[in-house]
Motif scaffolding. Structure first.
Motif, PDB file in Angstrom:
ATOM      1  N   VAL A 151       0.838  -1.205   0.000  1.00 46.59           N
ATOM      2  CA  VAL A 151       0.000   0.000   0.000  1.00 46.59           C
ATOM      3  C   VAL A 151       0.870   1.251   0.000  1.00 46.59           C
ATOM      4  CG1 VAL A 151      -1.663   1.342   1.323  1.00 46.59           C
ATOM      5  CG2 VAL A 151      -1.963  -1.144   1.093  1.00 46.59           C
ATOM      6  N   ALA A 152       1.918   1.251   0.811  1.00 47.96           N
ATOM      7  CA  ALA A 152       2.818   2.406   0.872  1.00 47.96           C
ATOM      8  C   ALA A 152       3.513   2.626  -0.467  1.00 47.96           C
ATOM      9  CB  ALA A 152       3.850   2.199   1.975  1.00 47.96           C
ATOM     10  N   ALA A 153       3.924   1.523  -1.117  1.00 46.28           N
ATOM     11  CA  ALA A 153       4.594   1.632  -2.415  1.00 46.28           C
ATOM     12  C   ALA A 153       3.650   2.196  -3.469  1.00 46.28           C
ATOM     13  CB  ALA A 153       5.113   0.260  -2.849  1.00 46.28           C
ATOM     14  N   ILE A 154       2.384   1.751  -3.447  1.00 45.73           N
ATOM     15  CA  ILE A 154       1.402   2.240  -4.412  1.00 45.73           C
ATOM     16  C   ILE A 154       1.118   3.719  -4.195  1.00 45.73           C
ATOM     17  CG2 ILE A 154      -1.030   2.088  -5.093  1.00 45.73           C
ATOM     18  CD1 ILE A 154      -0.811  -0.939  -4.616  1.00 45.73           C
ATOM     19  N   ARG A 155       0.999   4.123  -2.929  1.00 48.93           N
ATOM     20  CA  ARG A 155       0.735   5.533  -2.636  1.00 48.93           C
ATOM     21  C   ARG A 155       1.898   6.420  -3.062  1.00 48.93           C
ATOM     22  NH1 ARG A 155      -2.123   4.790   3.360  1.00 48.93           N
ATOM     23  NH2 ARG A 155      -4.225   4.355   2.571  1.00 48.93           N
ATOM     24  N   GLN A 156       3.111   5.927  -2.884  1.00 53.26           N
ATOM     25  CA  GLN A 156       4.273   6.693  -3.317  1.00 53.26           C
ATOM     26  C   GLN A 156       4.305   6.827  -4.839  1.00 53.26           C
ATOM     27  OE1 GLN A 156       8.036   5.163  -2.002  1.00 53.26           O
ATOM     28  NE2 GLN A 156       9.225   6.629  -3.194  1.00 53.26           N
ATOM     29  N   LEU A 157       4.007   5.718  -5.538  1.00 52.72           N
ATOM     30  CA  LEU A 157       3.978   5.753  -6.991  1.00 52.72           C
ATOM     31  C   LEU A 157       2.896   6.711  -7.492  1.00 52.72           C
ATOM     32  CD1 LEU A 157       4.963   4.621  -9.715  1.00 52.72           C
ATOM     33  CD2 LEU A 157       3.284   2.783  -9.460  1.00 52.72           C
ATOM     34  N   GLU A 158       1.722   6.654  -6.867  1.00 56.18           N
ATOM     35  CA  GLU A 158       0.610   7.518  -7.260  1.00 56.18           C
ATOM     36  C   GLU A 158       0.958   8.990  -7.082  1.00 56.18           C
ATOM     37  OE1 GLU A 158      -4.074   8.290  -6.007  1.00 56.18           O
ATOM     38  OE2 GLU A 158      -3.066   6.412  -5.500  1.00 56.18           O
ATOM     39  N   ALA A 159       1.702   9.291  -6.008  1.00 56.07           N
ATOM     40  CA  ALA A 159       2.067  10.680  -5.748  1.00 56.07           C
ATOM     41  C   ALA A 159       3.061  11.211  -6.770  1.00 56.07           C
ATOM     42  CB  ALA A 159       2.659  10.798  -4.348  1.00 56.07           C
ATOM     43  N   GLU A 160       3.821  10.313  -7.399  1.00 57.00           N
ATOM     44  CA  GLU A 160       4.879  10.742  -8.308  1.00 57.00           C
ATOM     45  C   GLU A 160       4.465  10.695  -9.775  1.00 57.00           C
ATOM     46  OE1 GLU A 160       8.257   8.345  -7.386  1.00 57.00           O
ATOM     47  OE2 GLU A 160       8.519   9.181  -5.375  1.00 57.00           O
ATOM     48  N   ILE A 161       3.363  10.000 -10.088  1.00 60.73           N
ATOM     49  CA  ILE A 161       2.921   9.894 -11.474  1.00 60.73           C
ATOM     50  C   ILE A 161       2.230  11.180 -11.913  1.00 60.73           C
ATOM     51  CG2 ILE A 161       1.295   8.696 -13.011  1.00 60.73           C
ATOM     52  CD1 ILE A 161       1.863   6.141 -11.579  1.00 60.73           C
ATOM     53  N   ASN A 162       2.461  11.538 -13.176  1.00 63.58           N
ATOM     54  CA  ASN A 162       1.759  12.675 -13.766  1.00 63.58           C
ATOM     55  C   ASN A 162       0.256  12.492 -13.571  1.00 63.58           C
ATOM     56  OD1 ASN A 162       0.218  14.039 -15.987  1.00 63.58           O
ATOM     57  ND2 ASN A 162       2.259  14.814 -16.492  1.00 63.58           N
ATOM     58  N   PRO A 163      -0.467  13.490 -12.990  1.00 64.31           N
ATOM     59  CA  PRO A 163      -1.892  13.316 -12.685  1.00 64.31           C
ATOM     60  C   PRO A 163      -2.758  13.041 -13.907  1.00 64.31           C
ATOM     61  CG  PRO A 163      -1.216  15.602 -12.419  1.00 64.31           C
ATOM     62  CD  PRO A 163       0.036  14.810 -12.557  1.00 64.31           C
TER      63      PRO A 163
END
Length: 217
Positions: A172-184
């Motif tokens: 979950v933490a890895a997914i949230r970090q990836l989501e925060a860094e991906i172009n919206p």
């Protein structure tokens, strides 16, 4: 799913698709290359200036080349598993069979020193003036990672992550970090397509993966 899909993913990512044949960067002439790194057609004839191909034909040529490399590797009886074989397929497709035979990879594989074999990949990252080529450096890292089956290469990484998802705190933490860094905008487009296609439990079958791979061509 194609047996050598991870090798295909690396080759396609770094070769890119070229509809029109382009010359050797050093000579400005032969050998000419088109598609996904093809220099010779399945009938043995050489790619020439002015030649063109479609993506469908480019993949056809690439599959043929990969199968030839795989068959030749089998003749060496190196005891390779699928990951090792795929790492070598991409490497050989890049440097050529003669360069592969010139390297010490075969000797290291025969002595089962696979770490040293993987380290040999990193010697093939230079241009004719012995300058490091960034794209080759990244490609060799992915090929070596695939060869050692470390899971650090990029082919189908998200598909594999989805299949292994168990909602652990680390995941979950890895997914949230990836989501925060991906172009919206990219993230929104993905979310819309994924939601529209989602129907029930997420469990990719072999047929699902084959269809996805065919679509990505």
């Amino acid at each position: 799913m194609y047996l050598y899909q991870d090798a295909i993913s690396i080759i396609k990512a770094f070769e890119g698709f070229n509809e029109k044949a382009y010359p050797d960067q050093v000579t400005g002439k032969d050998p000419y290359t088109l598609g996904y790194g093809t220099q010779f057609y399945p009938d043995g004839s050489q790619v020439k200036q002015g030649h063109r191909c479609t993506k469908e034909k480019a993949l056809e040529y690439l599959f043929f080349e990969i199968n030839v490399i795989a068959d030749e590797l089998d003749k060496l009886n190196l005891g390779l598993d699928l990951a090792m074989k795929q790492g070598l397929i991409s490497f050989i497709h890049s440097v050529g069979w003669d360069s592969f035979l010139y390297s010490s990879i075969i000797d290291h594989c025969e002595s089962e020193n696979y770490v040293l074999a993987a380290q040999e990949f990193g010697k093939w990252i230079f241009d004719s003036e012995h300058n490091v080529i960034g794209g080759l450096l990244d490609r060799r890292r992915q090929e070596a990672s695939l060869f050692l089956d470390t899971g650090c290469y990029t082919g189908n990484l998200l598909l594999k992550a989805f299949r292994n998802y168990s909602a652990s705190p680390e995941q979950v933490a890895a997914i949230r970090q990836l989501e925060a860094e991906i172009n919206p905008y990219v993230l929104s487009e993905f979310a819309n397509k994924f939601t529209a296609a989602y129907d029930g439990d997420f469990d990719l079958s072999e047929e699902d993966l084959r269809l996805i791979f065919e679509f990505q061509k």
